[in-house]
Write an enzyme that holds these catalytic residues in place. Structure first.
Site, PDB file in Angstrom:
ATOM      1  N   GLU A  32       1.587  -8.476   4.503  1.00 30.19           N
ATOM      2  CA  GLU A  32       2.308  -9.741   4.713  1.00 30.19           C
ATOM      3  C   GLU A  32       2.523 -10.110   6.183  1.00 30.19           C
ATOM      4  O   GLU A  32       2.367 -11.263   6.564  1.00 30.19           O
ATOM      5  CB  GLU A  32       3.677  -9.682   4.014  1.00 30.19           C
ATOM      6  CG  GLU A  32       4.434 -10.990   4.172  1.00 30.19           C
ATOM      7  CD  GLU A  32       5.793 -11.007   3.485  1.00 30.19           C
ATOM      8  OE1 GLU A  32       6.217  -9.965   2.973  1.00 30.19           O
ATOM      9  OE2 GLU A  32       6.413 -12.074   3.486  1.00 30.19           O
ATOM     10  N   ASP A  56      10.856  -4.922   8.244  1.00 29.35           N
ATOM     11  CA  ASP A  56       9.594  -5.433   7.721  1.00 29.35           C
ATOM     12  C   ASP A  56       8.424  -4.972   8.614  1.00 29.35           C
ATOM     13  O   ASP A  56       7.418  -4.457   8.134  1.00 29.35           O
ATOM     14  CB  ASP A  56       9.564  -6.974   7.705  1.00 29.35           C
ATOM     15  CG  ASP A  56      10.519  -7.591   6.700  1.00 29.35           C
ATOM     16  OD1 ASP A  56      11.705  -7.740   7.048  1.00 29.35           O
ATOM     17  OD2 ASP A  56      10.076  -7.919   5.593  1.00 29.35           O
ATOM     18  N   ASP A  66       3.211  -5.088   0.705  1.00 32.00           N
ATOM     19  CA  ASP A  66       4.388  -5.880   1.065  1.00 32.00           C
ATOM     20  C   ASP A  66       5.368  -4.871   1.672  1.00 32.00           C
ATOM     21  O   ASP A  66       5.935  -4.036   0.964  1.00 32.00           O
ATOM     22  CB  ASP A  66       4.991  -6.559  -0.176  1.00 32.00           C
ATOM     23  CG  ASP A  66       5.968  -7.653   0.218  1.00 32.00           C
ATOM     24  OD1 ASP A  66       6.537  -7.558   1.308  1.00 32.00           O
ATOM     25  OD2 ASP A  66       6.148  -8.593  -0.579  1.00 32.00           O
ATOM     26  N   THR A 111      13.013  -9.562   1.020  1.00 31.54           N
ATOM     27  CA  THR A 111      13.701  -9.471   2.315  1.00 31.54           C
ATOM     28  C   THR A 111      15.130 -10.017   2.217  1.00 31.54           C
ATOM     29  O   THR A 111      16.049  -9.478   2.834  1.00 31.54           O
ATOM     30  CB  THR A 111      12.921 -10.253   3.398  1.00 31.54           C
ATOM     31  OG1 THR A 111      11.564  -9.826   3.348  1.00 31.54           O
ATOM     32  CG2 THR A 111      13.459 -10.004   4.788  1.00 31.54           C
ATOM     33  N   ASP A 139       2.764  -9.661  -3.394  1.00 30.59           N
ATOM     34  CA  ASP A 139       4.011  -9.829  -4.151  1.00 30.59           C
ATOM     35  C   ASP A 139       3.886  -9.358  -5.601  1.00 30.59           C
ATOM     36  O   ASP A 139       4.885  -9.346  -6.332  1.00 30.59           O
ATOM     37  CB  ASP A 139       4.457 -11.295  -4.141  1.00 30.59           C
ATOM     38  CG  ASP A 139       5.220 -11.650  -2.865  1.00 30.59           C
ATOM     39  OD1 ASP A 139       5.957 -10.783  -2.373  1.00 30.59           O
ATOM     40  OD2 ASP A 139       5.053 -12.782  -2.373  1.00 30.59           O
ATOM     41  N   ILE A 168       8.345  -5.063   3.004  1.00 22.66           N
ATOM     42  CA  ILE A 168       9.635  -5.195   2.301  1.00 22.66           C
ATOM     43  C   ILE A 168       9.494  -6.411   1.406  1.00 22.66           C
ATOM     44  O   ILE A 168       9.337  -7.533   1.886  1.00 22.66           O
ATOM     45  CB  ILE A 168      10.829  -5.428   3.242  1.00 22.66           C
ATOM     46  CG1 ILE A 168      11.107  -4.186   4.083  1.00 22.66           C
ATOM     47  CG2 ILE A 168      12.080  -5.771   2.419  1.00 22.66           C
ATOM     48  CD1 ILE A 168      12.404  -4.246   4.867  1.00 22.66           C
ATOM     49  N   ASP A 169       9.497  -6.177   0.116  1.00 17.06           N
ATOM     50  CA  ASP A 169       9.497  -7.290  -0.824  1.00 17.06           C
ATOM     51  C   ASP A 169      10.954  -7.525  -1.193  1.00 17.06           C
ATOM     52  O   ASP A 169      11.675  -6.570  -1.521  1.00 17.06           O
ATOM     53  CB  ASP A 169       8.665  -6.920  -2.059  1.00 17.06           C
ATOM     54  CG  ASP A 169       8.583  -8.085  -3.022  1.00 17.06           C
ATOM     55  OD1 ASP A 169       8.354  -9.219  -2.577  1.00 17.06           O
ATOM     56  OD2 ASP A 169       8.763  -7.857  -4.235  1.00 17.06           O
TER      57      ASP A 169
HETATM   58  N1  PPS Z   1       9.523 -20.810  -2.679  1.00 18.21           N
HETATM   59  C1  PPS Z   1       9.126 -19.650  -3.165  1.00 18.21           C
HETATM   60  N2  PPS Z   1       8.726 -19.547  -4.444  1.00 18.21           N
HETATM   61  C2  PPS Z   1       8.335 -18.396  -4.966  1.00 18.21           C
HETATM   62  N3  PPS Z   1       8.303 -17.229  -4.268  1.00 18.21           N
HETATM   63  C3  PPS Z   1       8.687 -17.270  -2.999  1.00 18.21           C
HETATM   64  C4  PPS Z   1       9.108 -18.456  -2.379  1.00 18.21           C
HETATM   65  N4  PPS Z   1       9.419 -18.176  -1.102  1.00 18.21           N
HETATM   66  C5  PPS Z   1       9.183 -16.862  -0.944  1.00 18.21           C
HETATM   67  N5  PPS Z   1       8.736 -16.319  -2.084  1.00 18.21           N
HETATM   68  C6  PPS Z   1       8.310 -14.968  -2.359  1.00 18.21           C
HETATM   69  O1  PPS Z   1       9.208 -14.300  -3.223  1.00 18.21           O
HETATM   70  C7  PPS Z   1       9.297 -12.954  -2.818  1.00 18.21           C
HETATM   71  C8  PPS Z   1      10.589 -12.355  -3.263  1.00 18.21           C
HETATM   72  O2  PPS Z   1      10.460 -12.118  -4.600  1.00 18.21           O
HETATM   73  P1  PPS Z   1      11.566 -12.450  -5.646  1.00 18.21           P
HETATM   74  O3  PPS Z   1      11.527 -13.887  -5.974  1.00 18.21           O
HETATM   75  O4  PPS Z   1      11.297 -11.535  -6.774  1.00 18.21           O
HETATM   76  O5  PPS Z   1      12.880 -12.046  -4.908  1.00 18.21           O
HETATM   77  S1  PPS Z   1      14.282 -12.714  -5.121  1.00 18.21           S
HETATM   78  O6  PPS Z   1      14.738 -12.255  -6.401  1.00 18.21           O
HETATM   79  O7  PPS Z   1      14.260 -14.145  -5.172  1.00 18.21           O
HETATM   80  O8  PPS Z   1      15.039 -12.236  -3.993  1.00 18.21           O
HETATM   81  C9  PPS Z   1       9.197 -13.063  -1.334  1.00 18.21           C
HETATM   82  O9  PPS Z   1       8.720 -11.839  -0.860  1.00 18.21           O
HETATM   83  P2  PPS Z   1       9.243 -11.296   0.565  1.00 18.21           P
HETATM   84  O10 PPS Z   1       8.919 -12.344   1.583  1.00 18.21           O
HETATM   85  O11 PPS Z   1       8.395 -10.095   0.721  1.00 18.21           O
HETATM   86  O12 PPS Z   1      10.687 -11.019   0.430  1.00 18.21           O
HETATM   87  C10 PPS Z   1       8.227 -14.185  -1.087  1.00 18.21           C
HETATM   88  O13 PPS Z   1       6.900 -13.771  -0.925  1.00 18.21           O
HETATM   89 MG    MG Z   2       7.230 -10.180  -1.091  1.00 17.60          MG
HETATM   90 MG    MG Z   3       7.861  -8.974   2.358  1.00 19.36          MG
HETATM   91 MG    MG Z   4       8.389 -12.556   3.373  1.00 20.71          MG
END
Ligand code: PPS
Ligand code: MG
Ligand code: MG
Ligand code: MG
Length: 398
Positions: A120, A95, A183, A188, A335, A185-186
Protein backbone atom coordinates in the site's frame (compact mmCIF):
# COMPACT_ATOMS: atom_id res chain seq x y z
CA UNK A 1 9.62 -4.72 -24.94
CA UNK A 2 12.63 -5.53 -22.71
CA UNK A 3 13.34 -8.94 -21.22
CA UNK A 4 12.45 -9.68 -17.59
CA UNK A 5 13.27 -12.54 -15.26
CA UNK A 6 10.71 -14.81 -13.60
CA UNK A 7 11.27 -17.44 -10.96
CA UNK A 8 9.56 -20.70 -11.87
CA UNK A 9 7.92 -22.66 -9.04
CA UNK A 10 8.18 -25.83 -11.08
CA UNK A 11 11.88 -26.02 -11.75
CA UNK A 12 13.10 -23.34 -9.33
CA UNK A 13 15.11 -22.26 -12.36
CA UNK A 14 15.19 -18.80 -13.86
CA UNK A 15 13.37 -18.07 -17.08
CA UNK A 16 14.03 -15.07 -19.23
CA UNK A 17 10.80 -13.64 -20.52
CA UNK A 18 11.17 -11.81 -23.80
CA UNK A 19 7.73 -10.33 -24.39
CA UNK A 20 5.86 -13.53 -25.29
CA UNK A 21 8.55 -16.19 -25.56
CA UNK A 22 9.99 -17.49 -22.30
CA UNK A 23 13.21 -19.42 -22.64
CA UNK A 24 15.11 -21.32 -19.96
CA UNK A 25 18.64 -19.92 -19.83
CA UNK A 26 20.97 -22.36 -21.59
CA UNK A 27 17.97 -24.11 -23.20
CA UNK A 28 18.46 -24.88 -26.90
CA UNK A 29 16.65 -22.41 -29.10
CA UNK A 30 14.55 -25.05 -30.89
CA UNK A 31 13.02 -26.07 -27.53
CA UNK A 32 11.76 -22.60 -26.69
CA UNK A 33 9.25 -22.33 -29.52
CA UNK A 34 5.75 -21.38 -28.39
CA UNK A 35 6.32 -22.36 -24.80
CA UNK A 36 4.13 -19.53 -23.54
CA UNK A 37 0.80 -21.33 -23.27
CA UNK A 38 2.08 -24.68 -22.07
CA UNK A 39 4.39 -22.98 -19.59
CA UNK A 40 1.45 -21.10 -18.08
CA UNK A 41 -0.56 -24.33 -17.78
CA UNK A 42 2.36 -26.13 -16.21
CA UNK A 43 2.90 -23.26 -13.76
CA UNK A 44 -0.77 -23.26 -12.73
CA UNK A 45 -0.77 -27.01 -12.18
CA UNK A 46 2.46 -26.69 -10.22
CA UNK A 47 1.04 -23.89 -8.07
CA UNK A 48 -1.96 -26.04 -7.14
CA UNK A 49 0.13 -28.98 -6.04
CA UNK A 50 3.25 -27.42 -4.58
CA UNK A 51 3.98 -26.64 -0.99
CA UNK A 52 4.48 -23.06 0.13
CA UNK A 53 5.75 -24.05 3.58
CA UNK A 54 8.90 -21.93 3.37
CA UNK A 55 7.04 -18.89 2.11
CA UNK A 56 4.40 -19.35 4.83
CA UNK A 57 7.04 -19.55 7.55
CA UNK A 58 8.70 -16.39 6.23
CA UNK A 59 5.35 -14.60 5.97
CA UNK A 60 4.47 -15.50 9.58
CA UNK A 61 7.84 -14.28 10.79
CA UNK A 62 7.52 -10.99 8.89
CA UNK A 63 3.93 -10.38 10.05
CA UNK A 64 4.86 -11.23 13.64
CA UNK A 65 7.72 -8.72 13.64
CA UNK A 66 5.52 -6.07 12.02
CA UNK A 67 2.88 -6.72 14.69
CA UNK A 68 5.46 -6.14 17.42
CA UNK A 69 6.46 -2.85 15.79
CA UNK A 70 2.83 -1.74 15.50
CA UNK A 71 2.03 -2.69 19.10
CA UNK A 72 4.91 -0.56 20.29
CA UNK A 73 3.73 2.44 18.29
CA UNK A 74 0.08 2.02 19.26
CA UNK A 75 1.09 2.04 22.91
CA UNK A 76 2.87 5.33 22.59
CA UNK A 77 0.69 6.83 19.92
CA UNK A 78 1.33 10.56 20.06
CA UNK A 79 0.12 13.30 17.81
CA UNK A 80 3.60 13.57 16.31
CA UNK A 81 3.34 9.99 15.06
CA UNK A 82 0.50 10.98 12.77
CA UNK A 83 1.18 12.38 9.37
CA UNK A 84 -1.13 13.41 6.57
CA UNK A 85 -0.68 11.84 3.16
CA UNK A 86 -1.65 13.89 0.12
CA UNK A 87 -5.00 12.03 0.01
CA UNK A 88 -5.55 13.22 3.63
CA UNK A 89 -5.92 9.68 4.98
CA UNK A 90 -4.01 9.27 8.23
CA UNK A 91 -0.82 7.32 8.06
CA UNK A 92 1.50 6.66 10.92
CA UNK A 93 5.09 5.74 11.36
CA UNK A 94 3.78 2.24 12.00
CA UNK A 95 2.37 1.88 8.46
CA UNK A 96 5.76 2.77 6.98
CA UNK A 97 7.74 0.84 9.58
CA UNK A 98 5.63 -2.27 9.12
CA UNK A 99 6.01 -2.14 5.33
CA UNK A 100 9.79 -1.57 5.55
CA UNK A 101 10.19 -4.46 7.97
CA UNK A 102 8.08 -6.98 6.03
CA UNK A 103 9.68 -6.03 2.72
CA UNK A 104 13.18 -6.28 4.21
CA UNK A 105 12.56 -9.68 5.87
CA UNK A 106 10.92 -11.29 2.84
CA UNK A 107 13.63 -10.21 0.46
CA UNK A 108 16.30 -11.45 2.88
CA UNK A 109 14.59 -14.84 3.30
CA UNK A 110 14.64 -15.62 -0.43
CA UNK A 111 17.85 -14.05 -1.70
CA UNK A 112 18.04 -16.11 -4.88
CA UNK A 113 14.50 -15.36 -6.06
CA UNK A 114 13.23 -12.33 -7.92
CA UNK A 115 11.38 -10.22 -5.36
CA UNK A 116 8.03 -8.68 -6.18
CA UNK A 117 5.88 -6.91 -3.60
CA UNK A 118 2.55 -5.16 -4.12
CA UNK A 119 2.08 -2.98 -1.05
CA UNK A 120 0.00 0.00 0.00
CA UNK A 121 2.56 2.61 1.01
CA UNK A 122 5.35 4.38 -0.85
CA UNK A 123 8.13 6.63 0.37
CA UNK A 124 7.33 9.77 -1.62
CA UNK A 125 6.22 11.86 1.36
CA UNK A 126 8.97 10.45 3.55
CA UNK A 127 11.68 11.67 1.19
CA UNK A 128 10.76 15.31 1.86
CA UNK A 129 13.04 17.36 4.10
CA UNK A 130 10.21 18.20 6.52
CA UNK A 131 9.60 14.51 7.27
CA UNK A 132 13.24 13.74 8.11
CA UNK A 133 12.43 13.33 11.81
CA UNK A 134 9.67 10.83 10.99
CA UNK A 135 12.07 8.85 8.83
CA UNK A 136 14.62 8.70 11.63
CA UNK A 137 11.89 7.48 14.00
CA UNK A 138 10.85 4.77 11.51
CA UNK A 139 14.45 3.63 11.06
CA UNK A 140 14.88 3.36 14.84
CA UNK A 141 11.64 1.44 15.21
CA UNK A 142 12.61 -1.05 12.50
CA UNK A 143 16.10 -1.58 13.95
CA UNK A 144 14.80 -1.85 17.54
CA UNK A 145 12.19 -4.40 16.47
CA UNK A 146 14.82 -6.55 14.76
CA UNK A 147 17.22 -6.28 17.71
CA UNK A 148 14.55 -6.98 20.36
CA UNK A 149 13.31 -10.09 18.58
CA UNK A 150 16.51 -12.06 18.31
CA UNK A 151 17.67 -10.62 15.00
CA UNK A 152 20.52 -8.45 16.25
CA UNK A 153 22.86 -10.31 13.88
CA UNK A 154 21.39 -8.18 11.08
CA UNK A 155 23.27 -4.93 10.46
CA UNK A 156 21.06 -1.98 11.30
CA UNK A 157 19.21 -0.43 8.36
CA UNK A 158 20.12 3.08 7.24
CA UNK A 159 17.50 5.69 6.32
CA UNK A 160 18.12 4.95 2.65
CA UNK A 161 17.64 1.18 3.33
CA UNK A 162 14.28 1.95 4.94
CA UNK A 163 13.14 4.10 2.00
CA UNK A 164 14.28 1.44 -0.47
CA UNK A 165 12.54 -1.36 1.42
CA UNK A 166 9.28 0.65 1.42
CA UNK A 167 9.58 1.32 -2.29
CA UNK A 168 10.08 -2.36 -3.12
CA UNK A 169 6.30 -2.46 -2.67
CA UNK A 170 5.65 -0.73 -5.99
CA UNK A 171 5.14 -3.92 -8.01
CA UNK A 172 2.07 -4.08 -10.21
CA UNK A 173 1.49 -7.79 -9.47
CA UNK A 174 -0.34 -9.53 -12.28
CA UNK A 175 -1.12 -13.01 -13.60
CA UNK A 176 2.43 -14.39 -13.92
CA UNK A 177 5.11 -15.34 -11.44
CA UNK A 178 5.00 -14.86 -7.68
CA UNK A 179 4.06 -11.60 -5.95
CA UNK A 180 3.78 -10.81 -2.27
CA UNK A 181 0.78 -8.63 -1.39
CA UNK A 182 0.97 -6.48 1.75
CA UNK A 183 -1.22 -4.14 3.73
CA UNK A 184 1.26 -3.04 6.43
CA UNK A 185 -1.59 -1.81 8.62
CA UNK A 186 -5.10 -2.54 7.47
CA UNK A 187 -7.60 -0.46 9.42
CA UNK A 188 -5.34 2.52 10.04
CA UNK A 189 -8.31 4.36 11.52
CA UNK A 190 -8.92 1.51 13.95
CA UNK A 191 -5.22 1.51 14.81
CA UNK A 192 -5.35 5.20 15.66
CA UNK A 193 -8.48 4.71 17.77
CA UNK A 194 -6.80 1.89 19.67
CA UNK A 195 -9.20 -0.64 18.13
CA UNK A 196 -8.78 -3.48 15.62
CA UNK A 197 -6.21 -3.49 12.85
CA UNK A 198 -4.28 -6.16 10.96
CA UNK A 199 -1.00 -6.75 9.21
CA UNK A 200 -2.16 -8.56 6.08
CA UNK A 201 0.28 -10.48 3.90
CA UNK A 202 -0.48 -12.86 1.03
CA UNK A 203 1.36 -14.53 -1.82
CA UNK A 204 0.09 -14.73 -5.39
CA UNK A 205 1.36 -17.44 -7.71
CA UNK A 206 0.25 -17.27 -11.34
CA UNK A 207 -2.51 -14.86 -10.34
CA UNK A 208 -3.98 -17.00 -7.56
CA UNK A 209 -3.65 -16.39 -3.82
CA UNK A 210 -1.70 -19.36 -2.41
CA UNK A 211 -1.10 -18.23 1.16
CA UNK A 212 -2.34 -15.62 3.57
CA UNK A 213 -1.26 -14.39 6.98
CA UNK A 214 -3.20 -11.99 9.19
CA UNK A 215 -1.66 -10.64 12.37
CA UNK A 216 -4.42 -9.06 14.47
CA UNK A 217 -2.72 -7.67 17.60
CA UNK A 218 -5.94 -6.52 19.29
CA UNK A 219 -8.24 -9.39 18.41
CA UNK A 220 -9.29 -11.43 21.48
CA UNK A 221 -8.15 -15.05 21.49
CA UNK A 222 -11.70 -16.12 22.24
CA UNK A 223 -14.77 -15.49 20.11
CA UNK A 224 -15.86 -11.89 19.73
CA UNK A 225 -19.46 -12.92 20.13
CA UNK A 226 -18.95 -15.44 22.94
CA UNK A 227 -21.13 -15.00 26.03
CA UNK A 228 -18.15 -15.88 28.23
CA UNK A 229 -16.01 -12.95 27.10
CA UNK A 230 -15.16 -11.96 30.66
CA UNK A 231 -13.15 -15.17 31.12
CA UNK A 232 -10.19 -14.00 29.09
CA UNK A 233 -11.07 -10.64 27.70
CA UNK A 234 -7.62 -9.31 28.41
CA UNK A 235 -5.96 -11.93 26.20
CA UNK A 236 -5.59 -10.49 22.73
CA UNK A 237 -3.33 -10.96 19.71
CA UNK A 238 -4.05 -13.52 17.00
CA UNK A 239 -1.89 -14.75 14.13
CA UNK A 240 -3.89 -16.44 11.35
CA UNK A 241 -2.12 -18.41 8.64
CA UNK A 242 -3.47 -20.30 5.66
CA UNK A 243 -1.95 -22.12 2.72
CA UNK A 244 -3.86 -23.33 -0.33
CA UNK A 245 -5.10 -26.87 0.27
CA UNK A 246 -3.76 -26.99 3.83
CA UNK A 247 -6.40 -25.24 5.96
CA UNK A 248 -6.38 -22.19 8.23
CA UNK A 249 -4.70 -22.01 11.62
CA UNK A 250 -4.68 -19.48 14.42
CA UNK A 251 -2.21 -19.02 17.23
CA UNK A 252 -1.51 -16.44 19.88
CA UNK A 253 0.95 -13.69 18.91
CA UNK A 254 2.54 -14.36 22.28
CA UNK A 255 3.33 -17.91 21.22
CA UNK A 256 1.05 -20.93 21.33
CA UNK A 257 0.78 -23.90 19.00
CA UNK A 258 -1.42 -23.22 15.95
CA UNK A 259 -4.93 -24.65 16.06
CA UNK A 260 -7.03 -25.35 13.02
CA UNK A 261 -10.12 -23.20 12.57
CA UNK A 262 -13.30 -23.63 10.58
CA UNK A 263 -16.08 -21.26 9.62
CA UNK A 264 -19.40 -21.55 11.44
CA UNK A 265 -21.65 -24.40 10.34
CA UNK A 266 -24.80 -22.37 10.95
CA UNK A 267 -27.36 -22.79 8.18
CA UNK A 268 -30.13 -20.78 9.81
CA UNK A 269 -29.94 -17.04 8.99
CA UNK A 270 -31.89 -16.27 12.18
CA UNK A 271 -28.91 -17.52 14.19
CA UNK A 272 -26.32 -15.75 12.04
CA UNK A 273 -24.48 -12.53 12.75
CA UNK A 274 -23.01 -10.03 10.33
CA UNK A 275 -19.64 -8.26 10.32
CA UNK A 276 -19.27 -4.92 8.60
CA UNK A 277 -16.80 -2.01 8.49
CA UNK A 278 -16.59 0.17 11.53
CA UNK A 279 -16.44 3.19 9.23
CA UNK A 280 -19.78 3.87 7.52
CA UNK A 281 -17.88 5.62 4.71
CA UNK A 282 -16.19 2.33 3.78
CA UNK A 283 -19.31 0.23 3.40
CA UNK A 284 -23.03 1.01 3.35
CA UNK A 285 -24.51 0.13 6.72
CA UNK A 286 -28.01 0.78 5.31
CA UNK A 287 -27.58 -1.84 2.62
CA UNK A 288 -26.29 -4.35 5.19
CA UNK A 289 -29.33 -3.82 7.37
CA UNK A 290 -31.66 -4.27 4.40
CA UNK A 291 -29.91 -7.56 3.55
CA UNK A 292 -30.05 -8.65 7.20
CA UNK A 293 -33.79 -7.93 7.30
CA UNK A 294 -34.45 -9.89 4.12
CA UNK A 295 -32.50 -12.88 5.46
CA UNK A 296 -34.13 -12.75 8.87
CA UNK A 297 -30.86 -12.11 10.72
CA UNK A 298 -31.77 -11.09 14.25
CA UNK A 299 -28.48 -10.05 15.88
CA UNK A 300 -27.26 -6.47 15.47
CA UNK A 301 -24.26 -6.09 13.12
CA UNK A 302 -20.76 -6.44 14.58
CA UNK A 303 -18.65 -3.50 13.42
CA UNK A 304 -14.92 -4.02 13.53
CA UNK A 305 -12.06 -2.48 11.61
CA UNK A 306 -9.85 -4.17 9.07
CA UNK A 307 -9.37 -7.73 7.84
CA UNK A 308 -9.75 -8.86 11.45
CA UNK A 309 -13.33 -9.39 10.16
CA UNK A 310 -12.07 -12.19 7.88
CA UNK A 311 -10.09 -13.67 10.78
CA UNK A 312 -13.07 -13.60 13.14
CA UNK A 313 -15.34 -15.14 10.50
CA UNK A 314 -12.82 -17.91 9.74
CA UNK A 315 -13.10 -19.21 13.32
CA UNK A 316 -16.88 -18.93 13.44
CA UNK A 317 -17.29 -15.77 15.56
CA UNK A 318 -19.91 -14.70 13.01
CA UNK A 319 -21.28 -15.98 9.73
CA UNK A 320 -21.45 -13.11 7.25
CA UNK A 321 -19.19 -10.23 6.18
CA UNK A 322 -20.73 -7.57 3.93
CA UNK A 323 -18.77 -4.84 2.19
CA UNK A 324 -20.51 -2.33 -0.08
CA UNK A 325 -18.32 0.71 -0.75
CA UNK A 326 -19.72 3.80 -2.44
CA UNK A 327 -20.07 3.62 -6.21
CA UNK A 328 -16.79 4.23 -8.02
CA UNK A 329 -14.55 3.07 -5.16
CA UNK A 330 -11.93 0.61 -6.41
CA UNK A 331 -10.92 -2.10 -3.96
CA UNK A 332 -7.17 -2.81 -3.64
CA UNK A 333 -5.83 -6.36 -3.62
CA UNK A 334 -3.99 -5.86 -0.31
CA UNK A 335 -7.29 -5.12 1.46
CA UNK A 336 -8.60 -8.64 0.73
CA UNK A 337 -5.95 -11.13 -0.46
CA UNK A 338 -4.83 -12.43 2.95
CA UNK A 339 -8.34 -12.34 4.42
CA UNK A 340 -9.72 -14.18 1.42
CA UNK A 341 -7.22 -17.04 1.87
CA UNK A 342 -7.84 -17.27 5.62
CA UNK A 343 -11.61 -17.60 5.07
CA UNK A 344 -11.43 -19.82 1.96
CA UNK A 345 -9.13 -22.35 3.66
CA UNK A 346 -11.42 -22.38 6.69
CA UNK A 347 -14.26 -23.52 4.42
CA UNK A 348 -15.86 -20.14 3.69
CA UNK A 349 -16.88 -18.52 0.41
CA UNK A 350 -15.82 -15.06 -0.78
CA UNK A 351 -17.39 -13.53 -3.90
CA UNK A 352 -18.44 -10.21 -5.33
CA UNK A 353 -22.10 -9.19 -5.14
CA UNK A 354 -22.85 -11.02 -8.39
CA UNK A 355 -21.34 -14.27 -7.10
CA UNK A 356 -18.08 -14.07 -9.08
CA UNK A 357 -14.88 -15.20 -7.40
CA UNK A 358 -12.43 -12.37 -6.64
CA UNK A 359 -9.73 -11.95 -9.29
CA UNK A 360 -6.39 -10.97 -7.77
CA UNK A 361 -4.50 -11.28 -11.06
CA UNK A 362 -5.11 -7.95 -12.73
CA UNK A 363 -2.75 -5.64 -10.90
CA UNK A 364 -3.12 -3.53 -7.79
CA UNK A 365 -6.90 -3.28 -7.99
CA UNK A 366 -9.74 -5.77 -7.74
CA UNK A 367 -12.29 -5.33 -10.49
CA UNK A 368 -15.59 -6.50 -9.16
CA UNK A 369 -19.33 -6.14 -9.30
CA UNK A 370 -20.64 -3.77 -6.60
CA UNK A 371 -19.33 -5.28 -3.36
CA UNK A 372 -17.82 -8.22 -1.52
CA UNK A 373 -19.83 -10.85 0.35
CA UNK A 374 -18.41 -13.57 2.58
CA UNK A 375 -20.13 -16.44 4.36
CA UNK A 376 -20.21 -20.22 4.77
CA UNK A 377 -21.37 -22.58 1.99
CA UNK A 378 -24.78 -23.24 3.54
CA UNK A 379 -25.78 -19.59 3.91
CA UNK A 380 -24.43 -18.41 0.54
CA UNK A 381 -27.57 -19.13 -1.55
CA UNK A 382 -29.82 -17.19 0.85
CA UNK A 383 -27.26 -14.40 1.14
CA UNK A 384 -26.84 -14.07 -2.64
CA UNK A 385 -30.60 -13.87 -3.09
CA UNK A 386 -30.98 -11.22 -0.38
CA UNK A 387 -28.07 -9.21 -1.80
CA UNK A 388 -29.47 -9.19 -5.34
CA UNK A 389 -32.96 -8.22 -4.14
CA UNK A 390 -31.58 -5.48 -1.89
CA UNK A 391 -29.41 -4.03 -4.64
CA UNK A 392 -32.39 -3.99 -7.00
CA UNK A 393 -34.54 -2.29 -4.37
CA UNK A 394 -31.86 0.32 -3.67
CA UNK A 395 -31.45 1.02 -7.42
CA UNK A 396 -35.16 1.52 -7.93
CA UNK A 397 -35.43 3.88 -4.96
CA UNK A 398 -32.68 6.21 -6.29
N1 PPS B 1 -14.23 5.10 0.81
C1 PPS B 1 -13.81 3.88 1.04
N2 PPS B 1 -14.58 2.82 0.74
C2 PPS B 1 -14.19 1.58 0.98
N3 PPS B 1 -12.99 1.26 1.52
C3 PPS B 1 -12.18 2.26 1.83
C4 PPS B 1 -12.53 3.60 1.61
N4 PPS B 1 -11.50 4.38 2.02
C5 PPS B 1 -10.56 3.53 2.46
N5 PPS B 1 -10.96 2.26 2.35
C6 PPS B 1 -10.26 1.03 2.64
O1 PPS B 1 -10.82 0.37 3.76
C7 PPS B 1 -9.78 -0.22 4.50
C8 PPS B 1 -10.19 -0.42 5.92
O2 PPS B 1 -11.02 -1.50 5.93
P1 PPS B 1 -12.36 -1.55 6.73
O3 PPS B 1 -13.41 -0.84 5.98
O4 PPS B 1 -12.60 -2.99 6.95
O5 PPS B 1 -11.99 -0.84 8.07
S1 PPS B 1 -12.99 -0.02 8.96
O6 PPS B 1 -13.84 -0.99 9.58
O7 PPS B 1 -13.84 0.88 8.23
O8 PPS B 1 -12.11 0.70 9.85
C9 PPS B 1 -8.69 0.79 4.36
O9 PPS B 1 -7.48 0.12 4.55
P2 PPS B 1 -6.26 0.90 5.27
O10 PPS B 1 -5.99 2.13 4.46
O11 PPS B 1 -5.18 -0.10 5.12
O12 PPS B 1 -6.67 1.17 6.66
C10 PPS B 1 -8.83 1.32 2.96
O13 PPS B 1 -8.04 0.66 2.01
MG1 MG C 1 -6.22 -1.68 4.07
MG1 MG D 1 -3.13 0.04 5.21
MG1 MG E 1 -4.59 3.24 3.89
Amino acid sequence: MGASTVWSPLTRGVFTINSTKPRLKSMPLYFSLSLTTSLQQVRRAAAASMSYDKQLAAAKKAAFLAARLCQKVQKSLLQSDVQSKSDKSPVTVADYGSQALVSFILEKEFPSMPFSLVAEEDSEDLRKEETRETLVRIKELVNDTLACNGMNYISPLSEEDVLDAIDRGKSEGGPHGQHWVLDPIDGTKGFMRGDQYAIALALLDEGKVVLGVLACPNLPLTSLTSHDRHISEDKVGCLYSAQVGAGTYVQSLDGSPPTKVHVSATANPEEASIFESFEGAHSSHDLSSLIAKKMGVKAPPVRIDSQAKYGALSRGDGEIYLRFPREGYREKIWDHAAGYMVVAEAGGVVTDAAGNPLDFSSGRYLDLDTGIIVTNQKLMPALSKAVLESLKERASSL
